[in-house]
Design a protein around this motif. Structure first.
Motif, PDB file in Angstrom:
ATOM      1  N   GLN A 131     -59.947   9.565  36.261  1.00 38.86           N
ATOM      2  CA  GLN A 131     -61.273   8.919  36.296  1.00 38.86           C
ATOM      3  C   GLN A 131     -61.953   8.839  37.930  1.00 38.86           C
ATOM      4  O   GLN A 131     -62.985   8.327  38.040  1.00 38.86           O
ATOM      5  N   ILE A 132     -60.552   8.969  38.877  1.00 36.49           N
ATOM      6  CA  ILE A 132     -61.302   9.391  40.388  1.00 36.49           C
ATOM      7  C   ILE A 132     -62.586  10.245  39.928  1.00 36.49           C
ATOM      8  O   ILE A 132     -63.886  10.282  40.240  1.00 36.49           O
ATOM      9  N   HIS A 133     -62.495  11.987  39.433  1.00 39.42           N
ATOM     10  CA  HIS A 133     -63.065  12.281  38.801  1.00 39.42           C
ATOM     11  C   HIS A 133     -64.324  11.894  38.307  1.00 39.42           C
ATOM     12  O   HIS A 133     -65.575  12.004  38.895  1.00 39.42           O
ATOM     13  N   GLU A 134     -64.409  11.387  37.032  1.00 38.28           N
ATOM     14  CA  GLU A 134     -65.300  10.440  36.527  1.00 38.28           C
ATOM     15  C   GLU A 134     -66.550   9.661  37.341  1.00 38.28           C
ATOM     16  O   GLU A 134     -67.874  10.038  37.336  1.00 38.28           O
ATOM     17  N   PHE A 135     -65.476   9.020  38.821  1.00 36.59           N
ATOM     18  CA  PHE A 135     -65.963   7.954  39.158  1.00 36.59           C
ATOM     19  C   PHE A 135     -67.005   8.434  40.174  1.00 36.59           C
ATOM     20  O   PHE A 135     -67.991   7.983  40.306  1.00 36.59           O
TER      21      PHE A 135
ATOM     22  N   VAL B 119     -60.746  13.217  44.951  1.00 38.90           N
ATOM     23  CA  VAL B 119     -62.460  13.134  45.263  1.00 38.90           C
ATOM     24  C   VAL B 119     -62.736  14.165  46.119  1.00 38.90           C
ATOM     25  O   VAL B 119     -63.537  14.749  44.978  1.00 38.90           O
ATOM     26  N   GLY B 120     -61.724  15.040  46.472  1.00 39.58           N
ATOM     27  CA  GLY B 120     -62.905  16.330  47.409  1.00 39.58           C
ATOM     28  C   GLY B 120     -61.936  17.672  46.078  1.00 39.58           C
ATOM     29  O   GLY B 120     -63.219  18.511  46.115  1.00 39.58           O
ATOM     30  N   ILE B 125     -65.736  20.728  41.184  1.00 42.50           N
ATOM     31  CA  ILE B 125     -66.703  20.593  40.700  1.00 42.50           C
ATOM     32  C   ILE B 125     -67.498  20.288  40.459  1.00 42.50           C
ATOM     33  O   ILE B 125     -68.655  20.898  40.033  1.00 42.50           O
ATOM     34  N   TYR B 126     -67.851  18.296  41.197  1.00 40.08           N
ATOM     35  CA  TYR B 126     -69.398  18.378  41.149  1.00 40.08           C
ATOM     36  C   TYR B 126     -70.343  19.225  41.560  1.00 40.08           C
ATOM     37  O   TYR B 126     -71.876  20.065  40.428  1.00 40.08           O
TER      38      TYR B 126
END
Lengths: 148, 156
Positions: A131-135, B119-120, B125-126
């Motif tokens: 969920q953090i990734h998608e967030f 988050v990192g 990936i982003y």
């Protein structure tokens, strides 16, 4: 570059993501900075002056508790400057001095009332790693749509 | 006749042009100590405080921005920056002056810093061509299902 209202207004993750995307986060820390670093002998240590409740009155009625009006003196101007907004629901860190629910509800209401729905991203607070990734993806995708 | 004494010495209690940023390090290659060294090496006249999670930097706005950016460049996706209201060592926040206790704002900071590792990874990936990770989010229950359940209990 647009001015982005973030909720929670002191969020580290949101503030950083907004800056990364090249926009300006509207954070309560900057409001606090103006208060605590300005010389004032009126009411140390936080320099809350009689003007602050008056500012708060612009956003909340006189019957509303003083604490809400005091907080709105800081949060209210942020809602007015906002060009777009990211609102995260259910953040567990939303307690302590930033955890006044009535203030939070009023702040979110003012933003929703002022901005077009297409300019607000409402998202749930992530609980798991996926969920953090998608967030993060959703927030950055949203912010990138406002790049010049 | 009035005489005015003009001085260019700044009042030490006036910190109105002080700007402060928090830098949190959540990297596999950069430690908070490395971040502090990079901040000192940047060579700007700022006040730097090393903490367990990273740094707090105080000074003029441009200097603080430049130092924070120099630190972030060590590991762009795993070093995080946010503004802070109180300057470094402010007596209203400093635990040494407040005789111990939790740092105000500790719980919020602790909660968010705990998520910076993931988050990192998400940022890695982003900003790359890797496939994005998908997640399941809790959905609202369909009201017709609740209606059916109520009817079922009524019949029983």
């Amino acid at each position: 570059m647009v001015k982005v209202f973030i909720y929670p207004t002191n969020s580290f993750i949101l503030s950083d993501l907004v800056m990364r995307a090249g926009h300006e986060p509207l954070v309560v820390m900057n409001q606090v900075r103006e208060k605590v670093t300005t010389l004032g002998v009126d009411s140390p240590p936080m320099n809350i002056t009689p003007e602050d409740p008056k500012t708060g009155l612009k956003y909340a009625a006189i019957e509303v508790p003083a604490g809400v009006r005091g907080r709105m003196a800081l949060n209210g101007p942020l809602t007015e400057q906002a060009e777009i907004a990211i609102i995260v629901e259910g953040a567990p860190a939303d307690f302590g001095c930033s955890g006044c629910n009535r203030t939070n509800e009023l702040t979110k209401f003012l933003v929703r009332d002022r901005l077009d729905r297409s300019k607000i991203l409402e998202i749930k607070y992530p609980e798991s790693d996926e969920q953090i990734h998608e967030f993060v993806y959703k927030i950055l995708d949203f912010l990138n749509t406002f790049n010049d | 006749m009035t005489s005015e004494v003009q001085t260019n010495v700044k009042d030490k209690t006036d910190t109105s042009d002080t700007y402060t940023k928090i830098v949190a390090v959540s990297s596999k290659t950069v430690m908070p100590g490395d971040a502090a060294m990079a901040a000192y090496a940047a060579g700007y006249p700022v006040k730097i405080k090393e903490t367990c999670y990273g740094l707090v930097i105080s000074g003029d706005k441009d200097d603080v921005d430049n130092v924070a950016e120099a630190v972030r460049n060590l590991d762009k996706n795993h070093i995080f920056i946010k503004d802070r209201g109180f300057p470094v060592g402010d007596k209203r926040r400093c635990r040494a002056d407040r005789k111990g206790g939790q740092r105000p704002g500790f719980y919020t900071l602790s909660e968010e810093i705990g998520k910076f590792g993931v988050v990192g990874d998400a940022l890695d990936i982003y900003y790359s061509d890797s496939p994005r990770i998908k997640a399941k989010w809790p959905e609202r229950v369909d009201p017709s299902k609740i209606e059916k359940l109520i009817k079922k209990f009524d019949e029983e």
